[in-house]
Design a protein around this motif. Structure first.
Motif, PDB file in Angstrom:
ATOM      1  N   MET A   1       0.830  -1.209   0.000  1.00  0.00           N
ATOM      2  CA  MET A   1       0.000   0.000   0.000  1.00  0.00           C
ATOM      3  C   MET A   1       0.866   1.261   0.000  1.00  0.00           C
ATOM      4  SD  MET A   1      -3.088  -1.167   2.560  1.00  0.00           S
ATOM      5  CE  MET A   1      -4.024   0.334   2.317  1.00  0.00           C
ATOM      6  N   ALA A   2       1.935   1.250   0.783  1.00  0.00           N
ATOM      7  CA  ALA A   2       2.833   2.407   0.813  1.00  0.00           C
ATOM      8  C   ALA A   2       3.477   2.630  -0.553  1.00  0.00           C
ATOM      9  CB  ALA A   2       3.907   2.205   1.879  1.00  0.00           C
ATOM     10  N   MET A   3       3.855   1.540  -1.226  1.00  0.00           N
ATOM     11  CA  MET A   3       4.420   1.667  -2.568  1.00  0.00           C
ATOM     12  C   MET A   3       3.396   2.268  -3.531  1.00  0.00           C
ATOM     13  SD  MET A   3       6.540  -1.914  -2.882  1.00  0.00           S
ATOM     14  CE  MET A   3       6.851  -1.650  -4.633  1.00  0.00           C
ATOM     15  N   GLY A   4       2.145   1.875  -3.375  1.00  0.00           N
ATOM     16  CA  GLY A   4       1.098   2.443  -4.225  1.00  0.00           C
ATOM     17  C   GLY A   4       0.991   3.944  -4.066  1.00  0.00           C
ATOM     18  N   TYR A   5       1.014   4.413  -2.823  1.00  0.00           N
ATOM     19  CA  TYR A   5       0.952   5.861  -2.583  1.00  0.00           C
ATOM     20  C   TYR A   5       2.207   6.562  -3.094  1.00  0.00           C
ATOM     21  CZ  TYR A   5      -3.361   5.786   0.107  1.00  0.00           C
ATOM     22  OH  TYR A   5      -4.681   5.679   0.467  1.00  0.00           O
ATOM     23  N   LEU A   6       3.352   5.892  -2.967  1.00  0.00           N
ATOM     24  CA  LEU A   6       4.592   6.476  -3.483  1.00  0.00           C
ATOM     25  C   LEU A   6       4.522   6.639  -5.000  1.00  0.00           C
ATOM     26  CD1 LEU A   6       7.533   7.391  -3.148  1.00  0.00           C
ATOM     27  CD2 LEU A   6       8.217   4.977  -3.303  1.00  0.00           C
ATOM     28  N   PHE A   7       4.061   5.614  -5.699  1.00  0.00           N
ATOM     29  CA  PHE A   7       3.939   5.700  -7.159  1.00  0.00           C
ATOM     30  C   PHE A   7       2.946   6.794  -7.554  1.00  0.00           C
ATOM     31  CE2 PHE A   7       5.246   1.021  -7.297  1.00  0.00           C
ATOM     32  CZ  PHE A   7       6.546   1.336  -7.652  1.00  0.00           C
ATOM     33  N   SER A   8       1.888   6.942  -6.774  1.00  0.00           N
ATOM     34  CA  SER A   8       0.905   7.989  -7.064  1.00  0.00           C
ATOM     35  C   SER A   8       1.538   9.368  -6.947  1.00  0.00           C
ATOM     36  CB  SER A   8      -0.275   7.872  -6.102  1.00  0.00           C
ATOM     37  OG  SER A   8      -1.230   8.883  -6.346  1.00  0.00           O
TER      38      SER A   8
ATOM     39  N   VAL B   1       4.998  14.117 -11.011  1.00  0.00           N
ATOM     40  CA  VAL B   1       6.198  14.764 -11.555  1.00  0.00           C
ATOM     41  C   VAL B   1       6.882  13.873 -12.602  1.00  0.00           C
ATOM     42  CG1 VAL B   1       6.610  16.142  -9.493  1.00  0.00           C
ATOM     43  CG2 VAL B   1       7.573  13.841  -9.624  1.00  0.00           C
ATOM     44  N   ALA B   2       6.158  12.846 -13.092  1.00  0.00           N
ATOM     45  CA  ALA B   2       6.783  11.848 -13.962  1.00  0.00           C
ATOM     46  C   ALA B   2       6.743  12.217 -15.438  1.00  0.00           C
ATOM     47  CB  ALA B   2       6.128  10.484 -13.753  1.00  0.00           C
ATOM     48  N   GLY B   3       6.080  13.297 -15.809  1.00  0.00           N
ATOM     49  CA  GLY B   3       6.046  13.703 -17.213  1.00  0.00           C
ATOM     50  C   GLY B   3       5.425  12.640 -18.097  1.00  0.00           C
ATOM     51  N   PRO B   4       6.138  12.205 -19.167  1.00  0.00           N
ATOM     52  CA  PRO B   4       5.579  11.195 -20.088  1.00  0.00           C
ATOM     53  C   PRO B   4       5.312   9.844 -19.422  1.00  0.00           C
ATOM     54  CG  PRO B   4       7.468  12.316 -21.060  1.00  0.00           C
ATOM     55  CD  PRO B   4       7.439  12.714 -19.626  1.00  0.00           C
ATOM     56  N   ALA B   5       5.954   9.595 -18.269  1.00  0.00           N
ATOM     57  CA  ALA B   5       5.757   8.323 -17.571  1.00  0.00           C
ATOM     58  C   ALA B   5       4.600   8.387 -16.579  1.00  0.00           C
ATOM     59  CB  ALA B   5       7.038   7.913 -16.846  1.00  0.00           C
ATOM     60  N   ARG B   6       3.849   9.461 -16.593  1.00  0.00           N
ATOM     61  CA  ARG B   6       2.764   9.646 -15.626  1.00  0.00           C
ATOM     62  C   ARG B   6       1.769   8.482 -15.668  1.00  0.00           C
ATOM     63  NH1 ARG B   6      -0.509  13.046 -12.719  1.00  0.00           N
ATOM     64  NH2 ARG B   6      -2.734  12.887 -13.135  1.00  0.00           N
ATOM     65  N   GLU B   7       1.367   8.102 -16.863  1.00  0.00           N
ATOM     66  CA  GLU B   7       0.363   7.044 -16.997  1.00  0.00           C
ATOM     67  C   GLU B   7       0.857   5.736 -16.385  1.00  0.00           C
ATOM     68  OE1 GLU B   7      -2.434   5.012 -20.486  1.00  0.00           O
ATOM     69  OE2 GLU B   7      -0.749   6.310 -21.020  1.00  0.00           O
ATOM     70  N   LEU B   8       2.127   5.403 -16.623  1.00  0.00           N
ATOM     71  CA  LEU B   8       2.687   4.175 -16.075  1.00  0.00           C
ATOM     72  C   LEU B   8       2.654   4.193 -14.553  1.00  0.00           C
ATOM     73  CD1 LEU B   8       4.232   1.495 -16.269  1.00  0.00           C
ATOM     74  CD2 LEU B   8       6.341   2.832 -16.442  1.00  0.00           C
ATOM     75  N   PHE B   9       3.049   5.300 -13.951  1.00  0.00           N
ATOM     76  CA  PHE B   9       3.079   5.366 -12.486  1.00  0.00           C
ATOM     77  C   PHE B   9       1.671   5.379 -11.890  1.00  0.00           C
ATOM     78  CE2 PHE B   9       7.502   6.612 -13.152  1.00  0.00           C
ATOM     79  CZ  PHE B   9       8.121   5.888 -12.147  1.00  0.00           C
ATOM     80  N   LEU B  10       0.723   5.944 -12.609  1.00  0.00           N
ATOM     81  CA  LEU B  10      -0.665   5.889 -12.133  1.00  0.00           C
ATOM     82  C   LEU B  10      -1.156   4.449 -12.082  1.00  0.00           C
ATOM     83  CD1 LEU B  10      -2.332   8.969 -13.867  1.00  0.00           C
ATOM     84  CD2 LEU B  10      -1.943   8.632 -11.414  1.00  0.00           C
ATOM     85  N   HIS B  11      -0.799   3.665 -13.076  1.00  0.00           N
ATOM     86  CA  HIS B  11      -1.190   2.251 -13.058  1.00  0.00           C
ATOM     87  C   HIS B  11      -0.433   1.490 -11.977  1.00  0.00           C
ATOM     88  CE1 HIS B  11      -3.850   2.310 -16.489  1.00  0.00           C
ATOM     89  NE2 HIS B  11      -2.949   2.913 -17.229  1.00  0.00           N
ATOM     90  N   LEU B  12       0.839   1.793 -11.793  1.00  0.00           N
ATOM     91  CA  LEU B  12       1.601   1.155 -10.725  1.00  0.00           C
ATOM     92  C   LEU B  12       1.023   1.490  -9.360  1.00  0.00           C
ATOM     93  CD1 LEU B  12       5.272   1.684 -11.987  1.00  0.00           C
ATOM     94  CD2 LEU B  12       4.146  -0.523 -11.621  1.00  0.00           C
ATOM     95  N   ALA B  13       0.463   2.677  -9.219  1.00  0.00           N
ATOM     96  CA  ALA B  13      -0.102   3.097  -7.933  1.00  0.00           C
ATOM     97  C   ALA B  13      -1.250   2.198  -7.493  1.00  0.00           C
ATOM     98  CB  ALA B  13      -0.573   4.549  -8.026  1.00  0.00           C
TER      99      ALA B  13
END
Length: 488
Positions: free
Chosen positions: A152-159, A164-176
């Motif tokens: 769960m903590a990793m999910g919030y971290l990815f969120s 601030v992830a720029g083009p990688a925003r979508e990937l980190f949202l899914h990782l969250a």
């Protein structure tokens, strides 16, 4: 004739059999109490069909979650004719033929359920449900807490990184979204063991409160995760089981009604009246607003929230308008929307940052419903995935297409469930990810496929390369105690 055990009613847990009976009771009640009986009858039969397909004694009802929630989005307006005592057509905002769209929507949800069942198949290993139960009985509190809270903590971290992830925003949202895997495993363990329910309650209060501080209802997946964990962990009909599942269901309703009641004013507050879909107010001020709103809720406001929730949750209006406008006012796309979906997946933004943004859901809705662009420029309104599949392929093609999507998600579940080198409890928690990605009838086609794709890949990679265990407690326990763990 030999009947496959996975389809036999006798193989259902008591709660599943009760849900099937409830579906038939809805049909019976609708036939005599609704001014528009046929959509209600079909809704009840569809519910019984979905439970029959997707909830048996060998598997937890994880795949039932997306089918059941999509069913609720189609069935809620027909069901409301029972207590409103008005014809279904009178509930249409734009005078659309929502009787026909309700029938087509239910057929689509049934096709999705059938696809999920075909894709998941039958496990040739020991019962997945029993393996999860044994894992829960053998894991200690510190062990489950360490796994669940870390995820769960990793999910919030990815969120947070996504901002601030720029083009990688979508990937980190899914990782969250991996946080829901942690939440499921912790909720299942607590409910199954009847221990540390106070900690679980605190976790859920945090998830709901924090989720409400955003612009959208970011708590919704947390509540759905709790609900499916309650169904999976308490499938019997004892008093305590009924109370626990009932409380989980009541939590969904209460929070949804409260959010619907306060949402218009809250959103005006957080965007400072701009109409844009962003938050421009400090977290403490948002919490103060929600606290004051909770203290000021009245029976009248709650009732109004319920009525608006029913209207908002029912997602057959735009489908009806699309069915009327295509092909009469706009031609079928003959696969062009699906081609755009495939191209979107093949060229992820993280590697192709110059890729043009996705077309606005509202622009697509305006084009294919014939309404024109009547909404605020900051509003996002989707036709829904079955509606866009209809635009692409017509009635039969749409039903076939949503069934194929169900087969894919069902196979991912099969892939995760039957993997032999991962704890069953962890595998079950990872199965939640693709299931949640498929939960909304109103999700745009391209977003639905993208969510399913990323959730499936993330779940499988975590299982194969991160969550590997040599000490498989459930497998060892079952192999030593085969006779003691026959299917109930």
């Amino acid at each position: 004739m030999k009947v496959n055990a996975s389809f036999a009613v006798a193989s259902k847990p008591p709660a599943a059999r009760a849900a099937i009976v409830f579906g038939f009771l809805i049909s019976a009640l609708g036939s005599v109490a609704s001014p528009t009986p046929m959509p209600v009858v079909l809704s009840g039969l569809c519910l019984a069909f979905l439970v029959h397909l997707l909830w048996d004694a060998r598997d937890p009802p994880i795949l039932l979650l997306p089918a059941l929630f999509q069913w609720s989005e189609v069935a809620i307006l027909p069901l409301s004719t029972i207590w409103e005592q008005v014809p279904l057509q009178s509930l249409s905002i734009y005078g659309a033929d929502i009787e026909s769209s309700a029938a087509f929507g239910l057929a689509g949800v049934a096709s999705l359920g059938l696809g999920l069942r075909i894709g998941s198949g039958s496990s040739k290993r020991q019962s997945f449900k029993q393996r999860i139960e044994i894992e829960a009985s053998l894991w200690g509190y510190d062990q489950i807490k360490r796994y669940a809270f870390t995820i769960m903590a990793m999910g919030y971290l990815f969120s947070a990184i996504s901002n601030v992830a720029g083009p990688a925003r979508e990937l980190f949202l899914h990782l969250a979204e991996i946080k829901y895997a942690g939440l499921f495993s912790f909720a299942y363990w607590c409910l199954r063991r009847d221990r540390h329910l106070g900690v679980l309650t605190s976790v859920m209060l945090f998830e709901i409160t924090f989720g409400m501080t955003g612009f959208f209802a970011e708590f919704k997946f947390s509540i759905l995760t709790l609900f499916v964990a309650a169904l999976a962990s308490r499938p019997r009909l004892g008093f305590r089981d009924v109370v626990i599942v009932g409380l989980a269901g009541a939590t969904i309703m209460f929070v949804a009604i409260f959010w619907t009641a306060v949402k218009p004013g809250y959103r005006m507050f957080v965007n400072r009246g701009s109409g844009a879909q962003f938050v421009d107010v400090a977290l403490t001020d948002r919490l103060d607003y929600l606290s004051a709103a909770a203290g000021g809720i009245t029976g009248e406001k709650f009732a109004d929230g319920f009525n608006r929730l029913v209207s908002r949750h029912g997602y057959i209006e735009y489908l009806a308008l699309t069915m009327a406008h295509v092909p009469a006012g706009a031609p079928h796309e003959d696969g062009n929307l699906t081609k755009a979906v495939i191209e979107h997946l093949l060229f992820p933004r993280i590697f192709f940052p110059d890729k043009p943004p996705l077309p606005s859901d509202t622009v697509i809705t305006a084009k294919y419903t014939g309404l024109g662009y009547i909404w605020n420029e900051n509003t996002s309104i989707s036709i829904g995935n079955i509606g866009e599949l209809y635009i692409d392929f017509g009635y039969i093609g749409a039903l076939f297409g949503i069934g194929i999507i169900g087969i894919i998600v069902g196979y991912v579940y099969h892939f995760l469930r039957d993997h032999s080198s991962t704890s069953a409890l962890i595998s079950a928690s990872l199965c939640i990810l693709p299931s949640l990605s498929l939960a909304y009838f109103g999700t745009a086609y391209i977003k639905l496929i993208g969510s399913v794709f990323y959730a499936s890949i993330i779940a499988m990679l975590i299982q194969r390369f991160i969550a590997r265990f040599k000490d498989l407690k459930a497998n060892e326990f079952l192999s030593r105690n085969t006779e003691m763990h026959k299917l109930r």
